[in-house]
Structures are given as C-alpha cells and as structure tokens.
Design a protein around this motif. Structure first.
Motif, PDB file in Angstrom:
ATOM      1  N   GLU A 343       0.829  -1.209   0.000  1.00  0.00           N
ATOM      2  CA  GLU A 343       0.000   0.000   0.000  1.00  0.00           C
ATOM      3  C   GLU A 343       0.862   1.258   0.000  1.00  0.00           C
ATOM      4  OE1 GLU A 343      -3.928  -1.762   2.373  1.00  0.00           O
ATOM      5  OE2 GLU A 343      -2.198  -0.994   3.488  1.00  0.00           O
ATOM      6  N   MET A 344       1.963   1.226   0.740  1.00  0.00           N
ATOM      7  CA  MET A 344       2.868   2.375   0.750  1.00  0.00           C
ATOM      8  C   MET A 344       3.545   2.552  -0.606  1.00  0.00           C
ATOM      9  SD  MET A 344       2.489   3.906   3.554  1.00  0.00           S
ATOM     10  CE  MET A 344       3.683   5.122   3.042  1.00  0.00           C
ATOM     11  N   LEU A 345       3.781   1.453  -1.305  1.00  0.00           N
ATOM     12  CA  LEU A 345       4.364   1.540  -2.640  1.00  0.00           C
ATOM     13  C   LEU A 345       3.408   2.261  -3.591  1.00  0.00           C
ATOM     14  CD1 LEU A 345       6.757   0.701  -4.442  1.00  0.00           C
ATOM     15  CD2 LEU A 345       5.517  -1.410  -4.957  1.00  0.00           C
ATOM     16  N   ASP A 369      12.993   1.957  -8.251  1.00  0.00           N
ATOM     17  CA  ASP A 369      13.460   2.921  -7.251  1.00  0.00           C
ATOM     18  C   ASP A 369      12.481   2.997  -6.078  1.00  0.00           C
ATOM     19  OD1 ASP A 369      15.655   3.575  -8.822  1.00  0.00           O
ATOM     20  OD2 ASP A 369      14.621   5.240  -9.802  1.00  0.00           O
ATOM     21  N   LEU A 370      11.199   3.037  -6.424  1.00  0.00           N
ATOM     22  CA  LEU A 370      10.175   3.104  -5.377  1.00  0.00           C
ATOM     23  C   LEU A 370      10.241   1.871  -4.483  1.00  0.00           C
ATOM     24  CD1 LEU A 370       7.089   4.410  -7.431  1.00  0.00           C
ATOM     25  CD2 LEU A 370       8.560   5.718  -5.902  1.00  0.00           C
ATOM     26  N   ALA A 371      10.386   0.716  -5.107  1.00  0.00           N
ATOM     27  CA  ALA A 371      10.456  -0.532  -4.346  1.00  0.00           C
ATOM     28  C   ALA A 371      11.669  -0.541  -3.429  1.00  0.00           C
ATOM     29  CB  ALA A 371      10.491  -1.722  -5.294  1.00  0.00           C
ATOM     30  N   GLN A 372      12.801  -0.010  -3.941  1.00  0.00           N
ATOM     31  CA  GLN A 372      14.013   0.023  -3.109  1.00  0.00           C
ATOM     32  C   GLN A 372      13.826   0.978  -1.935  1.00  0.00           C
ATOM     33  OE1 GLN A 372      17.588   1.288  -5.117  1.00  0.00           O
ATOM     34  NE2 GLN A 372      18.907   0.801  -3.383  1.00  0.00           N
ATOM     35  N   PHE A 373      13.182   2.124  -2.198  1.00  0.00           N
ATOM     36  CA  PHE A 373      12.934   3.087  -1.131  1.00  0.00           C
ATOM     37  C   PHE A 373      12.084   2.462  -0.025  1.00  0.00           C
ATOM     38  CE2 PHE A 373       9.986   6.146   0.759  1.00  0.00           C
ATOM     39  CZ  PHE A 373      10.878   7.027   1.352  1.00  0.00           C
ATOM     40  N   ILE A 374      11.019   1.799  -0.432  1.00  0.00           N
ATOM     41  CA  ILE A 374      10.133   1.166   0.554  1.00  0.00           C
ATOM     42  C   ILE A 374      10.888   0.072   1.317  1.00  0.00           C
ATOM     43  CG2 ILE A 374       8.068  -0.258   0.841  1.00  0.00           C
ATOM     44  CD1 ILE A 374       7.475   2.671   0.295  1.00  0.00           C
ATOM     45  N   LYS A 375      11.718  -0.669   0.595  1.00  0.00           N
ATOM     46  CA  LYS A 375      12.489  -1.736   1.238  1.00  0.00           C
ATOM     47  C   LYS A 375      13.413  -1.163   2.308  1.00  0.00           C
ATOM     48  CE  LYS A 375      15.578  -5.606   0.146  1.00  0.00           C
ATOM     49  NZ  LYS A 375      16.296  -6.319  -0.939  1.00  0.00           N
ATOM     50  N   ILE A 411      18.469   9.556  -7.849  1.00  0.00           N
ATOM     51  CA  ILE A 411      17.822   8.870  -6.733  1.00  0.00           C
ATOM     52  C   ILE A 411      18.548   7.583  -6.376  1.00  0.00           C
ATOM     53  CG2 ILE A 411      15.758   7.528  -6.137  1.00  0.00           C
ATOM     54  CD1 ILE A 411      14.078   9.737  -7.259  1.00  0.00           C
ATOM     55  N   THR A 412      18.958   6.833  -7.395  1.00  0.00           N
ATOM     56  CA  THR A 412      19.636   5.559  -7.129  1.00  0.00           C
ATOM     57  C   THR A 412      20.928   5.783  -6.352  1.00  0.00           C
ATOM     58  OG1 THR A 412      20.617   5.750  -9.337  1.00  0.00           O
ATOM     59  CG2 THR A 412      18.672   4.339  -9.102  1.00  0.00           C
ATOM     60  N   ASP A 413      21.636   6.885  -6.684  1.00  0.00           N
ATOM     61  CA  ASP A 413      22.880   7.178  -5.963  1.00  0.00           C
ATOM     62  C   ASP A 413      22.591   7.489  -4.492  1.00  0.00           C
ATOM     63  OD1 ASP A 413      24.257   6.818  -8.305  1.00  0.00           O
ATOM     64  OD2 ASP A 413      24.347   8.963  -8.798  1.00  0.00           O
TER      65      ASP A 413
END
Length: 441
Positions: A343-345, A369-375, A411-413
C-alpha cells in the motif's frame, strides 16, 4: 490501462506541502487515499444509519502518524458530500470536554467555529445555514402558489418556521433554543443585523454572563461548560429540519485528556464521553454521529486513559473472539492497522506522479526505485510495528524535492549511498508526543 488522473496544481501544492510538514491536507485526499478500505466502509455504514435518524459513536485508535487524522478528514469530506453538517476540532490543554475554567465551552466554541458544509468546507457556516433555511422556507411557500406580495405569504412562512421551531421544544434546552431561532428569523425578515449578530453570538457560546444575554436577547440561559453537548444535539435536530442529512462531530487528540494531571478532572471528562456514548447507543440522540481519535495509550491505559473509567472500559474493551485477521469493524473502537509495504508503494507512486506534474517534469523515479525506497524504510528495526505512513511520506517527499532541486543528483545514488540514513523512529513508545522523522543526507 486507465489514464492517471491529473491533479490540479493548486491541490498538488497543498497536498505535498501539508504532507511534508506532517499534517493532513483538507483537500485532495481522494488523489492519495490508499488502504483503510474496511475502516472507511464501517464508518460509511454509520453514515447511512445517521441519515435514517439514528446515531453513532466511534473511537479511532492509532499511534502518532498512523493515519487517524487522515481517516478523519476522508470521512469529513465524504459526509459533507452527503449533505451533512460537520463540526471538528482538536482537544488541547485549553480545550477539554469538561473543565472548571471553561475548557469544555472552549471546545464547543472551536467546534462551532469549524462548522462546515459542502458549500462552506472551510468552516464558519452557521450564518449560511440559518439564512439558507429561511430562504428555503420562503421558496417552498412561493412554489405553493402564494405570491411574495400576498398578505398570506408571510403568515404561511411564519407557520412553516414555527413548525420547525416547535419540534425542538421537547428536547433539553429546546425552548430557549427555539426562541432564539425565532428571534433570528424575525431579525432576518426585518433586516435587523444587530439582533442577528447577537443571536449568532449566543449560538457560538460567546456570552460569558447570563445578565448580558438577558439584556441583549431576553433569555435567562447561556451555553455553559456543563451543557454545551446538549446544544449540539439540538443543532443536529435543527439541521435535519433545515434540510441537511445530520450532524457529524469529530474530535481529535484525546491524548490531552490522558495528560490531565488531576485524576478527578480526568474522570469528569471521561464521564462526559460516557454520556455522549450512551446517548448515541440508547436512542437519545438523532441524526448525530460522533468520532473521537486517540493513541492506544490514551484509550487503553488502565491508570489514566479512557479505560481507567470502568463504565467506559466495560463497554469498549475488545471481546474474546477478536484476533489478527478477524477484526470486528462494527465495534465502537476501530484500531488502525499499519499500512502494508504494498500500500505504501502505491502511495509513493501517486506522490511521485503528483510531484512531477506540479513542477512540470517527466517522472524519472522508476518503480524499481520506489520498491528500493520502501524496502529501505521497512528495513528499520521494529518497522513492522513502529513505522508510520507519516514518517515514510515525509522522507519520500523530501527525497523528491532534493532530486528535483539538484539535477545532477540521482535517486539511485542517494538510496545506495552510505550517507543515506533515515531518522530512527521516535514512536517506539506512545509516551512520545511526536514521531516525526527527517530525511538526512
């Protein structure tokens, strides 16, 4: 694939600024609502009951930043669209449900100041409602075939106004309330703005002494710290007669009762909650809904919380059959479950699209990127119980702002950098007053 809804820039700006500041926006919620399906459906069921002449009382319980205020605003907007009148306010050290120094009356004044309808969602709608009521009665009489200049017209309007007013007489304080409504009507008809202002002052609870009200309006009673709730019940009945669906009362920050140092003062406040609760469940209130929000500790603590008042605890405590995956959404207490990572994703994707639309650039942050942020966010120690939507949202919007303002930053950096760290959650205990987080680079 459905085209994504474009959010007007005015709304996008308000939503992003509010969320980054840790507060809930009053507009634009449909664009960012995720999850809470069961909670919303349960509260909407209550709305149908209220419309049919019933009443409801709900507690929404969740930690700081878990989405209580968001859910409250979502329901607020929904009921206004359903032609409800809404009053909402936060408790504070100066605003309680009961107090020896006018704190209960201060809460009433705050609620009336925030009185809102669909056409006046920002508050201050009392004058609008009263004038609209009189105009609608006049329109009904005109539609019945009686011309405005006919001598029968005013008599017929008086008759219909009197019918509404008379229906309130049987309620507690109804006689004086009806007398003031009648006074407002005649002042409206004669363009007596001074008398109208005095009646509105009385309705807003701004008379401090009975002698002043007696001198100005000829009534021996004023709204006081002990009986302000009775007048909200009167307003609910009147609003229904005036063409609205009912009245919804929304009170946030019950933790301020929990914080009252004097045990007797706390008990008086919980006694007021019990009165309101019993009224709604025993049929003493009609066309009235009440929602109160608090933290788990403010509700469940046996020493200082709502559950310290045995009459409330016995009515509100969870039954023996409730368990994870088998919640009773019709119980008086709705406990907010943490939003899932999925849900946050979805929410971060909505915010990323909104941010790109607001500042006029092509969204560069990818789903990966979004998935990595949430992770990363959910990798915090204790995140399964302690992390809140507010923390994640604040982190994410600040991340978007940094990348937008620094075009050479990727963002990835940032996400892969050892210098990226989220603030530790301050919410490991509900003794904390806030659990805001910062995004540190």
């Amino acid at each position: 694939m459905l085209e994504k809804r474009r959010v007007p820039k005015r709304i996008a700006q308000t939503v992003l600024n509010s969320l980054k500041s840790g507060v809930v926006p009053r507009i634009g919620l449909p664009y960012i609502t995720v999850g809470r399906k069961e909670e919303i459906e349960a509260l909407i069921h209550d709305v149908d009951i209220i419309q049919d002449g019933g009443a409801s009382f709900r507690f929404i319980v969740g930690r700081y930043g878990s989405g209580k205020s968001f859910l409250l605003q979502t329901i607020r907007n929904y009921v206004m669209d359903k032609n409800f009148v809404v009053v909402d306010g936060d408790l504070s050290p100066e605003r309680r449900l009961q107090g020896s120094k006018g704190q209960g009356l201060a809460t009433y004044r705050e609620l009336i100041q925030n009185l809102s309808t669909k056409t006046r969602p920002e508050g201050g709608a009392l004058t609008l409602i009263l004038d609209r009521w009189i105009n609608s009665v006049q329109s009904q009489v005109a539609q019945s075939g009686i011309a405005n200049d006919d001598p029968k017209f005013e008599a017929e309007v008086d008759k219909k106004i009197y019918a509404v007013i008379s229906s309130l007489n049987e309620l507690v304080h109804g006689f004086d309330f009806a007398k003031l409504l009648n006074m407002y009507y005649h002042a409206y008809m004669s363009n007596d703005d001074e008398t109208k202002a005095k009646v509105l002052k009385w309705f807003r609870g701004e008379y401090s002494h009975k002698t002043e009200a007696k001198k100005d309006l000829g009534v021996d009673i004023i709204i006081s710290d002990s009986d302000w709730y009775e007048y909200l019940k009167l307003f609910a009945a009147f609003f229904r007669q005036a063409g609205y669906a009912g009245l919804m009362i929304m009170i946030d920050e019950l933790v301020n009762i929990f914080k009252i140092p004097n045990a007797i003062s706390r008990q008086y406040n919980y006694e007021k909650i019990l009165t309101m609760y019993n009224d709604t469940l025993q049929g003493k209130a009609k066309y009235l809904g009440i929602i109160m929000c608090g933290t788990p500790q403010a509700i469940e603590d046996r020493r200082r919380g709502v559950y310290s008042y045995e009459a409330l605890r016995s009515r509100l405590a969870t039954g023996k059959f409730v368990q994870d995956g088998a919640r009773d959404m019709y119980a008086p207490v709705i406990k907010l479950q943490p939003l899932t990572a999925e849900e946050m994703l979805v929410l971060t994707e909505k915010l990323a699209d909104m941010h790109a639309n607001l500042y006029g650039y092509e969204r560069t942050i990818t789903n990966d990127d979004l998935a990595q942020f949430i992770k990363i966010e959910y990798a915090r120690v204790g995140a399964d119980t302690n992390i809140t939507p507010r923390e994640i949202i604040r982190d994410f919007i600040e991340l978007l702002d940094i990348v937008w303002q620094n075009s050479d930053t990727k963002i990835t950096d940032l996400l892969n950098s050892d210098r990226f760290s989220y603030a530790k959650s301050e919410a490991v205990s509900d003794n904390k007053e806030q659990d805001y987080t910062e995004f540190r680079i």
